[in-house]
Design an enzyme around this catalytic site. Structure first.
Site, short mmCIF file in Angstrom:
data_model
loop_
_atom_site.label_atom_id
_atom_site.label_comp_id
_atom_site.label_asym_id
_atom_site.label_seq_id
_atom_site.Cartn_x
_atom_site.Cartn_y
_atom_site.Cartn_z
N SER A 123 -9.19 -7.97 -5.01
CA SER A 123 -8.44 -7.11 -4.08
C SER A 123 -7.54 -6.16 -4.85
O SER A 123 -7.06 -6.50 -5.94
CB SER A 123 -7.60 -8.01 -3.18
N ALA A 124 -7.25 -5.04 -4.24
CA ALA A 124 -6.30 -4.09 -4.82
C ALA A 124 -4.91 -4.69 -4.92
O ALA A 124 -4.05 -4.17 -5.63
CB ALA A 124 -6.25 -2.82 -3.97
N TYR A 147 -1.41 -15.51 -2.08
CA TYR A 147 -2.77 -14.98 -1.89
C TYR A 147 -3.16 -14.12 -3.09
O TYR A 147 -4.22 -14.30 -3.70
CB TYR A 147 -2.85 -14.16 -0.59
N LYS A 151 -6.14 -14.47 -6.35
CA LYS A 151 -7.09 -13.45 -6.83
C LYS A 151 -6.90 -13.22 -8.33
O LYS A 151 -7.85 -13.13 -9.10
CB LYS A 151 -6.92 -12.14 -6.07
N ARG A 290 7.92 -3.50 6.43
CA ARG A 290 7.48 -4.89 6.33
C ARG A 290 7.73 -5.37 4.90
O ARG A 290 7.42 -4.65 3.95
CB ARG A 290 5.98 -4.95 6.67
P1 NAD Z 1 -13.29 -13.37 6.41
O1 NAD Z 1 -12.25 -14.37 6.69
O2 NAD Z 1 -13.83 -12.57 7.53
O3 NAD Z 1 -14.53 -14.06 5.65
C1 NAD Z 1 -14.38 -15.18 4.82
C2 NAD Z 1 -15.41 -16.20 5.26
O4 NAD Z 1 -15.33 -17.34 4.39
C3 NAD Z 1 -15.20 -16.71 6.69
O5 NAD Z 1 -16.43 -16.64 7.39
C4 NAD Z 1 -14.74 -18.17 6.50
O6 NAD Z 1 -15.20 -18.98 7.57
C5 NAD Z 1 -15.38 -18.51 5.19
N1 NAD Z 1 -14.70 -19.55 4.37
C6 NAD Z 1 -13.40 -19.61 4.02
N2 NAD Z 1 -13.19 -20.65 3.20
C7 NAD Z 1 -14.39 -21.29 3.06
C8 NAD Z 1 -14.82 -22.43 2.33
N3 NAD Z 1 -13.98 -23.17 1.58
N4 NAD Z 1 -16.13 -22.79 2.41
C9 NAD Z 1 -17.00 -22.06 3.16
N5 NAD Z 1 -16.64 -20.97 3.86
C10 NAD Z 1 -15.35 -20.59 3.80
O7 NAD Z 1 -12.71 -12.40 5.26
P2 NAD Z 1 -13.28 -11.03 4.72
O8 NAD Z 1 -12.39 -9.95 5.19
O9 NAD Z 1 -14.73 -10.94 4.95
O10 NAD Z 1 -12.99 -11.22 3.17
C11 NAD Z 1 -13.95 -11.71 2.26
C12 NAD Z 1 -13.33 -11.81 0.88
O11 NAD Z 1 -12.82 -10.52 0.50
C13 NAD Z 1 -12.14 -12.76 0.80
O12 NAD Z 1 -12.21 -13.44 -0.43
C14 NAD Z 1 -10.95 -11.84 0.84
O13 NAD Z 1 -9.84 -12.39 0.17
C15 NAD Z 1 -11.48 -10.62 0.09
N6 NAD Z 1 -10.78 -9.38 0.46
C16 NAD Z 1 -10.70 -9.00 1.77
C17 NAD Z 1 -10.01 -7.83 2.11
C18 NAD Z 1 -9.87 -7.40 3.55
O14 NAD Z 1 -9.03 -6.57 3.85
N7 NAD Z 1 -10.70 -7.88 4.47
C19 NAD Z 1 -9.40 -7.06 1.10
C20 NAD Z 1 -9.52 -7.47 -0.22
C21 NAD Z 1 -10.21 -8.64 -0.53
N1 UDP Z 2 0.95 -1.45 9.23
C1 UDP Z 2 1.75 -1.09 10.30
N2 UDP Z 2 1.73 -1.87 11.43
C2 UDP Z 2 0.96 -2.98 11.55
C3 UDP Z 2 0.15 -3.34 10.44
C4 UDP Z 2 0.17 -2.55 9.30
O1 UDP Z 2 2.47 -0.09 10.24
O2 UDP Z 2 1.00 -3.66 12.58
C5 UDP Z 2 0.95 -0.61 8.02
C6 UDP Z 2 1.40 -1.32 6.76
O3 UDP Z 2 2.80 -1.26 6.62
C7 UDP Z 2 0.64 -0.53 5.67
C8 UDP Z 2 -0.66 -0.11 6.38
O4 UDP Z 2 -0.39 -0.20 7.78
O5 UDP Z 2 1.34 0.63 5.33
C9 UDP Z 2 -1.85 -1.01 6.04
O6 UDP Z 2 -1.48 -2.37 6.28
P1 UDP Z 2 -2.55 -3.55 6.25
O7 UDP Z 2 -1.82 -4.82 6.55
O8 UDP Z 2 -3.71 -3.20 7.11
O9 UDP Z 2 -3.08 -3.53 4.74
P2 UDP Z 2 -2.30 -3.76 3.35
O10 UDP Z 2 -0.85 -3.80 3.60
O11 UDP Z 2 -2.83 -5.03 2.86
O12 UDP Z 2 -2.69 -2.61 2.50
#
Ligand code: NAD
Ligand code: UDP
Length: 332
Positions: A123-124, A147, A151, A290
């Site tokens: 993740s970023a 969290y 990562k 936040r």
């Molecule tokens: P998500 O929660 O929709 O998907 C994760 C899936 O993993 C779910 O289906 C959950 O049931 C399953 N899971 C969790 N723990 C498990 C375990 N121990 N065994 C088996 N299954 C398990 O999340 P997502 O948004 O699809 O994210 C996927 C990955 O990308 C994650 O690792 C998350 O940290 C990373 N990520 C997500 C974002 C975002 O904004 N969505 C941003 C950066 C990184």
């Molecule tokens: N944000 C907001 N209201 C909300 C949720 C998010 O103003 O209810 C803003 C937050 O402060 C950030 C942007 O939207 O500037 C993206 O937030 P998000 O939680 O989606 O992603 P992340 O903070 O992880 O980049």
């Protein structure tokens, strides 16, 4: 065959579709802690192909062994994990246990069964408070919450594994802000409870499930005072995974890529574009900043473009339209 951990989740399900489209066979393990079994059928419906699904936990090593015995897995994409920043501060053990131990189990599996290719969802957030924008892959990394620390630790663990065995091919993909949904409206982001992230919150306001959006902070040093992020369509992100896998198949070793668009949009720009799409249904108020938020965060997408041939193509409007379409189709 590619094993997708967490493949029924938001990003995993869209990636499964892209992998199937590219001709890969897909096996999914998911414990349904944040997804529903019906997503498997939706993936099959969209792709017209079958997916093999194992319900269970990635930390269950016996189950992992069963999966590799029953399928010829040559690559793994590791999506499974918990991802809510706020919850990770309150329940750090839950995060360290799930995110770290699931990765360790997979690494052991790779070692014992000579599986060489791994794509990891980073993740970023690992860039913490970056000194300047855009963010390049060689910027210093840090974490501000448990969290983010999972990562960061996993990235370090993967680097150590690679030093010990450089026949491994590992892609660390640092996602910026994935939003949007598949154009069919069959799969998308479906968080449990009240969303923490901006886009799912906006869609729930637009469909009347939540009253109004609170915009966290309007005094940031940005174009309009609200926070700026690099939003990337989840289908673009999914395609980035296919490209990364193809890179691993050339024996790339360990590689790190940002997956973003390179463009930052403010919260107000997001709301305004969404309002164009849905007919002004998103009401908002300004609220205090936040905790832990940064003013700006956007990627340099150059390395992924140069080395993977990956470029995100969806516009912000398309991202908003697809999110709205999914929400409208899945309101109940
Ligand atoms: P998500 O929660 O929709 O998907 C994760 C899936 O993993 C779910 O289906 C959950 O049931 C399953 N899971 C969790 N723990 C498990 C375990 N121990 N065994 C088996 N299954 C398990 O999340 P997502 O948004 O699809 O994210 C996927 C990955 O990308 C994650 O690792 C998350 O940290 C990373 N990520 C997500 C974002 C975002 O904004 N969505 C941003 C950066 C990184
Ligand atoms: N944000 C907001 N209201 C909300 C949720 C998010 O103003 O209810 C803003 C937050 O402060 C950030 C942007 O939207 O500037 C993206 O937030 P998000 O939680 O989606 O992603 P992340 O903070 O992880 O980049």
């Amino acid at each position: 065959m590619v094993l997708l951990t967490g493949g029924l989740g938001y990003i995993g399900s869209h990636t499964a579709v892209e992998l199937l489209k590219a001709g890969y066979e897909v096996v999914i393990i998911d414990n349904l802690s944040n997804s529903k079994e019906i997503v498997k059928e939706k993936i099959e419906q969209i792709s017209g192909k079958k997916v093999k699904f194992y319900k269970g936990d990635v930390r269950d090593y016996e189950l992992l062994e069963k999966i590799v015995k029953e399928n010829e897995i040559d690559s793994i994409m590791h999506f499974a994990g918990y991802k809510a920043v706020g919850e990770s501060v309150k329940e750090p053990l839950k995060y360290y246990d799930n995110n770290i131990f699931s990765t360790l189990a997979l690494i052991r599996l790779m070692q014992e069964h000579k599986i060489k290719n791994l794509v990891f969802s980073s993740s970023a957030t690992v860039y913490g408070r970056a000194e300047s924008m855009p963010i390049y892959e060689d910027f210093p990394v840090s974490a501000t919450n448990p969290y983010g620390r999972t990562k960061l630790f996993i990235e370090e663990i993967l680097k150590d594994m690679y030093v010990a065995d450089n026949s491994l091919n590992i892609a660390i993909l640092r996602y910026f802000n994935p939003i949007g949904a598949h154009e069919s409206g069959l799969i998308g982001e479906d968080p449990n409870g009240i969303p923490n992230n901006l886009m799912p919150y906006i869609t729930k306001v637009a469909t009347g499930k939540l009253e109004k959006l609170s915009i966290f902070g309007n005094d940031y040093n940005t174009k309009d005072g609200t926070g700026v992020r690099d939003y990337i369509h989840v289908c673009d992100l999914a395609l980035g995974h296919v490209k990364a896998l193809k890179k691993l198949e050339t024996n790339s070793g360990l590689v790190v890529y940002n997956l973003g668009t390179g463009t930052g949009y403010s919260v107000l720009e997001m709301v305004n574009t969404f309002n164009e799409v849905c007919g002004n249904k998103v009401k908002f108020v300004f609220a205090p900043r936040r905790d832990g938020d940064v003013d700006m965060c956007y990627a340099s997408p150059e390395k992924a473009e140069r080395e993977l041939g990956f470029k995100a193509t969806h516009t912000l409007k398309q991202m908003c339209e697809s999110s709205y379409n999914f929400e409208m189709k899945n309101k109940e």
